[in-house]
Design a protein around this motif. Sequence first.
Motif, PDB file in Angstrom:
ATOM      1  N   GLN A  38       2.995   7.090  -4.478  1.00 44.20           N
ATOM      2  CA  GLN A  38       1.976   6.839  -3.472  1.00 44.20           C
ATOM      3  C   GLN A  38       2.232   7.537  -2.141  1.00 44.20           C
ATOM      4  O   GLN A  38       1.381   8.221  -1.637  1.00 44.20           O
ATOM      5  N   GLU A  39       3.405   7.358  -1.622  1.00 47.77           N
ATOM      6  CA  GLU A  39       3.621   7.783  -0.239  1.00 47.77           C
ATOM      7  C   GLU A  39       5.115   7.751   0.057  1.00 47.77           C
ATOM      8  O   GLU A  39       5.805   6.824  -0.361  1.00 47.77           O
TER       9      GLU A  39
ATOM     10  N   SER B 222      10.222   5.620  -1.228  1.00 46.38           N
ATOM     11  CA  SER B 222       8.791   5.719  -1.466  1.00 46.38           C
ATOM     12  C   SER B 222       8.278   4.403  -2.018  1.00 46.38           C
ATOM     13  O   SER B 222       9.055   3.473  -2.228  1.00 46.38           O
TER      14      SER B 222
END
Length: 175
Positions: free
Chosen positions: A6-7, A170
Amino acid sequence: MKFSNQEILITKEQIAKRVQEIGKQITADYAGEEILLVGILKGAAPFMADLMREIDLDLTIDFMCVSSYGSATKTSGVVRIGKDLDTPIEGKNVIIVEDIVDSGLTLFYLKKQLLARNPKSLKVCTILDKPCRRKVEFKADYVGFEVDDKFIVGYGLDADQHLRQLPYISWVKEE
Ligand code: IMP
Ligand code: MG
């Protein structure tokens, strides 16, 4: 199992800088003393490896493998020890090195069990802390970063044993 990345929450560079700061802090706090770092397998392995190289003290290391049963109502025996320490800790300055404090159950009960072995001192150092998820009152002595209630992976943290090797921190959603 597939996960969508995701990020990136915390970069490799941010981790390195923070680990260096914690290492300096521990070096100052225990000046003139000998310490024992106890890494909790498997998640704390990368943090342990980085942290010990940032501490300028006479130190030894050991590892434990523990899992919590997840019950906040029992007062003892909640932490199952898979691999115990190789040596006694009586009279030693012990620092538990962990990947994340979530409900707090694992460390709450592990700390209790290790205190019963009469160390000279016992502190907890974690790279991540999710304070919003606590089921028992627990505060780590050294915290790398606070994170929100998301499923975190990387830098030792796993999703079903995978993604521990990511050099950054993450969060993922299962696909
Ligand atoms: P606690 O006993 O609930 O504090 O949980 C401790 C253990 O749960 C940690 O040592 C991790 O192994 C695991 N854990 C908690 N949150 C996460 C996460 O977001 N990602 C991966 N593992 C986690
Ligand atoms: Mg763990």
